[in-house]
Design a protein around this motif. Structure first.
Motif, PDB file in Angstrom:
ATOM      1  N   GLY A  51      22.752  22.810 -30.395  1.00 49.92           N
ATOM      2  CA  GLY A  51      23.886  23.455 -31.054  1.00 49.92           C
ATOM      3  C   GLY A  51      23.986  22.965 -32.484  1.00 49.92           C
ATOM      4  O   GLY A  51      23.190  22.133 -32.928  1.00 49.92           O
ATOM      5  N   THR A  52      24.959  23.472 -33.228  1.00 49.23           N
ATOM      6  CA  THR A  52      25.167  23.030 -34.607  1.00 49.23           C
ATOM      7  C   THR A  52      26.259  21.974 -34.673  1.00 49.23           C
ATOM      8  O   THR A  52      26.061  20.890 -35.198  1.00 49.23           O
ATOM      9  CB  THR A  52      25.533  24.219 -35.520  1.00 49.23           C
ATOM     10  OG1 THR A  52      24.510  25.212 -35.425  1.00 49.23           O
ATOM     11  CG2 THR A  52      25.669  23.771 -36.972  1.00 49.23           C
ATOM     12  N   ASN A  53      27.423  22.292 -34.123  1.00 53.10           N
ATOM     13  CA  ASN A  53      28.547  21.357 -34.118  1.00 53.10           C
ATOM     14  C   ASN A  53      28.951  21.030 -32.686  1.00 53.10           C
ATOM     15  O   ASN A  53      28.929  21.894 -31.814  1.00 53.10           O
ATOM     16  CB  ASN A  53      29.746  21.958 -34.858  1.00 53.10           C
ATOM     17  CG  ASN A  53      29.459  22.136 -36.337  1.00 53.10           C
ATOM     18  OD1 ASN A  53      29.120  21.199 -37.031  1.00 53.10           O
ATOM     19  ND2 ASN A  53      29.587  23.366 -36.830  1.00 53.10           N
ATOM     20  N   GLY A  54      29.304  19.769 -32.460  1.00 59.17           N
ATOM     21  CA  GLY A  54      29.835  19.389 -31.151  1.00 59.17           C
ATOM     22  C   GLY A  54      28.829  18.840 -30.162  1.00 59.17           C
ATOM     23  O   GLY A  54      29.195  18.513 -29.032  1.00 59.17           O
ATOM     24  N   THR A 163      26.042  24.185 -27.685  1.00 63.60           N
ATOM     25  CA  THR A 163      27.375  24.153 -28.291  1.00 63.60           C
ATOM     26  C   THR A 163      27.427  25.182 -29.431  1.00 63.60           C
ATOM     27  O   THR A 163      26.412  25.797 -29.761  1.00 63.60           O
ATOM     28  CB  THR A 163      27.676  22.737 -28.818  1.00 63.60           C
ATOM     29  OG1 THR A 163      26.779  22.435 -29.902  1.00 63.60           O
ATOM     30  CG2 THR A 163      27.509  21.685 -27.723  1.00 63.60           C
ATOM     31  N   PRO A 164      28.600  25.401 -30.050  1.00 64.96           N
ATOM     32  CA  PRO A 164      28.700  26.436 -31.082  1.00 64.96           C
ATOM     33  C   PRO A 164      27.639  26.319 -32.183  1.00 64.96           C
ATOM     34  O   PRO A 164      27.347  25.223 -32.672  1.00 64.96           O
ATOM     35  CB  PRO A 164      30.105  26.222 -31.649  1.00 64.96           C
ATOM     36  CG  PRO A 164      30.877  25.695 -30.489  1.00 64.96           C
ATOM     37  CD  PRO A 164      29.911  24.798 -29.756  1.00 64.96           C
ATOM     38  N   ILE A 165      27.072  27.460 -32.527  1.00 68.41           N
ATOM     39  CA  ILE A 165      26.019  27.543 -33.546  1.00 68.41           C
ATOM     40  C   ILE A 165      26.595  28.163 -34.810  1.00 68.41           C
ATOM     41  O   ILE A 165      27.301  29.176 -34.760  1.00 68.41           O
ATOM     42  CB  ILE A 165      24.825  28.370 -33.019  1.00 68.41           C
ATOM     43  CG1 ILE A 165      24.108  27.589 -31.898  1.00 68.41           C
ATOM     44  CG2 ILE A 165      23.850  28.728 -34.139  1.00 68.41           C
ATOM     45  CD1 ILE A 165      23.029  28.378 -31.184  1.00 68.41           C
ATOM     46  N   SER A 166      26.302  27.520 -35.945  1.00 69.32           N
ATOM     47  CA  SER A 166      26.725  28.058 -37.242  1.00 69.32           C
ATOM     48  C   SER A 166      25.631  27.765 -38.254  1.00 69.32           C
ATOM     49  O   SER A 166      24.584  27.217 -37.921  1.00 69.32           O
ATOM     50  CB  SER A 166      28.063  27.439 -37.668  1.00 69.32           C
ATOM     51  OG  SER A 166      27.938  26.032 -37.796  1.00 69.32           O
ATOM     52  N   LEU A 177      22.138  33.514 -39.122  1.00 71.23           N
ATOM     53  CA  LEU A 177      22.562  33.011 -37.816  1.00 71.23           C
ATOM     54  C   LEU A 177      21.559  33.380 -36.726  1.00 71.23           C
ATOM     55  O   LEU A 177      21.306  32.596 -35.816  1.00 71.23           O
ATOM     56  CB  LEU A 177      23.937  33.579 -37.456  1.00 71.23           C
ATOM     57  CG  LEU A 177      25.159  32.749 -37.861  1.00 71.23           C
ATOM     58  CD1 LEU A 177      26.429  33.444 -37.437  1.00 71.23           C
ATOM     59  CD2 LEU A 177      25.102  31.341 -37.271  1.00 71.23           C
ATOM     60  N   THR A 178      20.980  34.575 -36.828  1.00 68.47           N
ATOM     61  CA  THR A 178      20.014  35.011 -35.820  1.00 68.47           C
ATOM     62  C   THR A 178      18.783  34.105 -35.810  1.00 68.47           C
ATOM     63  O   THR A 178      18.299  33.694 -34.744  1.00 68.47           O
ATOM     64  CB  THR A 178      19.600  36.475 -36.080  1.00 68.47           C
ATOM     65  OG1 THR A 178      20.774  37.295 -35.988  1.00 68.47           O
ATOM     66  CG2 THR A 178      18.582  36.961 -35.067  1.00 68.47           C
ATOM     67  N   LYS A 179      18.277  33.766 -36.997  1.00 71.07           N
ATOM     68  CA  LYS A 179      17.107  32.875 -37.072  1.00 71.07           C
ATOM     69  C   LYS A 179      17.440  31.487 -36.532  1.00 71.07           C
ATOM     70  O   LYS A 179      16.654  30.887 -35.794  1.00 71.07           O
ATOM     71  CB  LYS A 179      16.620  32.770 -38.528  1.00 71.07           C
ATOM     72  CG  LYS A 179      15.945  34.022 -39.057  1.00 71.07           C
ATOM     73  CD  LYS A 179      15.572  33.829 -40.522  1.00 71.07           C
ATOM     74  CE  LYS A 179      14.996  35.105 -41.136  1.00 71.07           C
ATOM     75  NZ  LYS A 179      14.771  34.952 -42.599  1.00 71.07           N
ATOM     76  N   ILE A 180      18.607  30.980 -36.925  1.00 65.53           N
ATOM     77  CA  ILE A 180      19.016  29.641 -36.470  1.00 65.53           C
ATOM     78  C   ILE A 180      19.201  29.646 -34.954  1.00 65.53           C
ATOM     79  O   ILE A 180      18.743  28.735 -34.250  1.00 65.53           O
ATOM     80  CB  ILE A 180      20.294  29.195 -37.208  1.00 65.53           C
ATOM     81  CG1 ILE A 180      19.977  28.938 -38.690  1.00 65.53           C
ATOM     82  CG2 ILE A 180      20.892  27.940 -36.571  1.00 65.53           C
ATOM     83  CD1 ILE A 180      21.186  28.735 -39.579  1.00 65.53           C
ATOM     84  N   ALA A 181      19.824  30.701 -34.423  1.00 66.84           N
ATOM     85  CA  ALA A 181      20.037  30.805 -32.977  1.00 66.84           C
ATOM     86  C   ALA A 181      18.711  30.870 -32.228  1.00 66.84           C
ATOM     87  O   ALA A 181      18.576  30.311 -31.133  1.00 66.84           O
ATOM     88  CB  ALA A 181      20.878  32.033 -32.666  1.00 66.84           C
ATOM     89  N   GLN A 199      30.406  31.472 -29.156  1.00 65.26           N
ATOM     90  CA  GLN A 199      29.395  31.814 -30.162  1.00 65.26           C
ATOM     91  C   GLN A 199      29.746  33.124 -30.858  1.00 65.26           C
ATOM     92  O   GLN A 199      30.333  34.022 -30.247  1.00 65.26           O
ATOM     93  CB  GLN A 199      28.010  31.995 -29.497  1.00 65.26           C
ATOM     94  CG  GLN A 199      27.530  30.839 -28.660  1.00 65.26           C
ATOM     95  CD  GLN A 199      27.165  29.599 -29.464  1.00 65.26           C
ATOM     96  OE1 GLN A 199      27.191  29.613 -30.689  1.00 65.26           O
ATOM     97  NE2 GLN A 199      26.829  28.528 -28.771  1.00 65.26           N
ATOM     98  N   PRO A 200      29.312  33.287 -32.111  1.00 60.58           N
ATOM     99  CA  PRO A 200      29.357  34.612 -32.745  1.00 60.58           C
ATOM    100  C   PRO A 200      28.493  35.596 -31.946  1.00 60.58           C
ATOM    101  O   PRO A 200      27.543  35.186 -31.268  1.00 60.58           O
ATOM    102  CB  PRO A 200      28.751  34.365 -34.136  1.00 60.58           C
ATOM    103  CG  PRO A 200      28.849  32.887 -34.360  1.00 60.58           C
ATOM    104  CD  PRO A 200      28.762  32.248 -33.001  1.00 60.58           C
TER     105      PRO A 200
END
Length: 425
Positions: A51-54, A163-166, A177-181, A199-200
């Protein structure tokens, strides 16, 4: 603070094995694991957290729950704050200096001078320690991304958690966001359940498509489980029923969603309400809106409150601003130092709405630090009254002199947070 000369010297040697700090590929890790007879196959059952945060908070919550259920738990996290030993927790205890030096030495020898990054070889040292120490579970927190992260070497974990991705680390993971996800979803394994925090939509699409391709059951927030704060209590619901629990010991509304993912993991593993209560009450995670209550900096602050947080991207700034808004009213003044790889204005914009001023500092000992002048300029661009200071201590003195009853938050980087924790004892 005790020194750790042996491990420090070995870690210093390891820094020279590869010219880049980050170079995402798994080839070097696979080579070293093979040379060590594959410790990644011999660890206690793995829960892999991306995830990005958390990530770190969610890991801390899961660990508190499992330990509350009487289990011995290994945990791997990064970066460390004050000492490298924080990254490797063996059956509940931080790795000893003797064990750490032994694992690092063995990995260094097995690597035979080949090119390998610091994070890769130290991660392998952690996996080796986990394989050699009995425990019931291993919690692995991803360092960066997921697909090519050095922790992503376990074929069949017990559970994956996202966890949430940003947006963060765009230079390594992609600029959308799509590439990071897509990179983060690389922790999903064939047939292994994946617990997904809020998630978005575009992120959820990537996760669901990856999981469908791999036949991995998805347990998603808002679909398979729900979590909320109601009248000062945390309410969690999944298909097995409803839990009415204390709020997490970790401060901030964003910790509610982290707690939800941890509770889903515990429930999926069959743990009872007592373990879930332990997760809420016993989780500890330094530098996440941590109230500093003793040490030289606290003495310097006198009647001012002193807080510390290591968040460093736009989503973390928004979560932090929200959490600060819930604390008892005091005028807030920031001391901020950031790396030059971060979106400084994006991080500071939400904090500008709840803060009176910002003192910018550079991060001691970090080559990639922004200068105080650059951070102050970014703060001014989002409407924050800003100044520079030579150090956090100088900034604390300056704020206290004008605002003796202020709430002072030192923020902007885990590296700065680590420096503060070391300096503050």
């Amino acid at each position: 603070m005790p020194t750790s000369p042996t491990s420090d010297l070995i870690l210093e040697r390891m820094m020279a094995l590869h010219p880049k700090i980050i170079d995402l590929t798994l080839d070097r890790v696979w080579r070293l694991l093979a040379a060590l007879d594959h410790p990644e196959r011999k660890m206690p059952p793995v829960i892999h957290i991306a995830g990005t945060n958390g990530k770190g908070s969610t890991q801390a919550l899961i660990r508190a729950g499992l330990e509350g259920g009487g289990k011995a738990v290994h945990a791997y996290t990064s970066p460390h704050l004050a000492r490298f030993h924080e990254r490797i927790r063996l059956a509940g205890e931080l790795i000893s200096e003797e064990q750490l030096s032994e694992m690092l030495d063995e990995c260094y020898a097995a690597n035979g001078g080949e090119s390998i990054t610091y994070f890769e070889i130290t991660t392998v040292a952690g996996l080796l320690a986990f394989a050699r120490t009995p425990a019931d579970y291993t919690l692995l927190e991803v360092g960066l991304g997921g697909r090519l992260d050095a922790t992503n070497v376990v074929d069949t974990p017990l559970l994956s958690v996202i966890t949430p991705i940003s947006i963060d680390h765009e230079q390594f993971l992609g600029d959308t966001l799509t590439k990071i996800a897509t990179e983060k979803a690389g922790v999903i394994k064939r047939g292994v359940p994946v617990i997904v925090g809020p998630q978005p939509d575009e992120v959820m699409e990537v996760i669901e498509a990856t999981a469908a391709r791999l036949g991995a059951p998805v347990l998603a927030c808002g679909q398979h489980w729900h979590v909320s704060e109601e009248r000062g209590r945390l309410v969690f619901q999944d298909e097995t029923g409803l839990l009415d629990l204390p709020m997490p010991a970790l401060i901030g509304a964003h910790q509610v969603q982290n707690a939800g993912a941890a509770l889903m993991a515990l429930r999926h593993l069959g743990y009872d309400e007592a373990a879930c209560v332990a997760a809420m009450e016993n989780a500890v995670w330094p530098a996440r809106l941590q109230h500093l209550r003793q040490g030289p900096l606290v003495e310097l602050a006198e009647s001012a409150e002193l807080w510390l947080d290591g968040g460093h991207n736009a989503a973390a700034g928004a979560a932090l601003a929200e959490a600060l808004g819930r604390l008892p009213k005091r005028k807030l003044h920031l001391i901020c130092g950031m790396l030059n790889t971060k979106d400084v204005s994006g991080y500071l914009a939400p904090l500008a709405a709840v803060s009176q001023s910002l003192h910018a500092v550079s991060i001691p000992g970090e080559a990639a630090t922004l200068s105080g002048e650059e951070t102050a300029k970014a703060a001014a661009s989002v409407g924050l009254t800003s100044a520079t200071a030579e150090s956090a201590a100088e900034a604390v003195k300056a704020i206290r002199a004008e605002h003796p009853d202020a709430r002072i938050l030192i923020c902007g980087s885990l590296y700065l947070a680590g420096h503060i924790l070391r300096e503050n004892g």
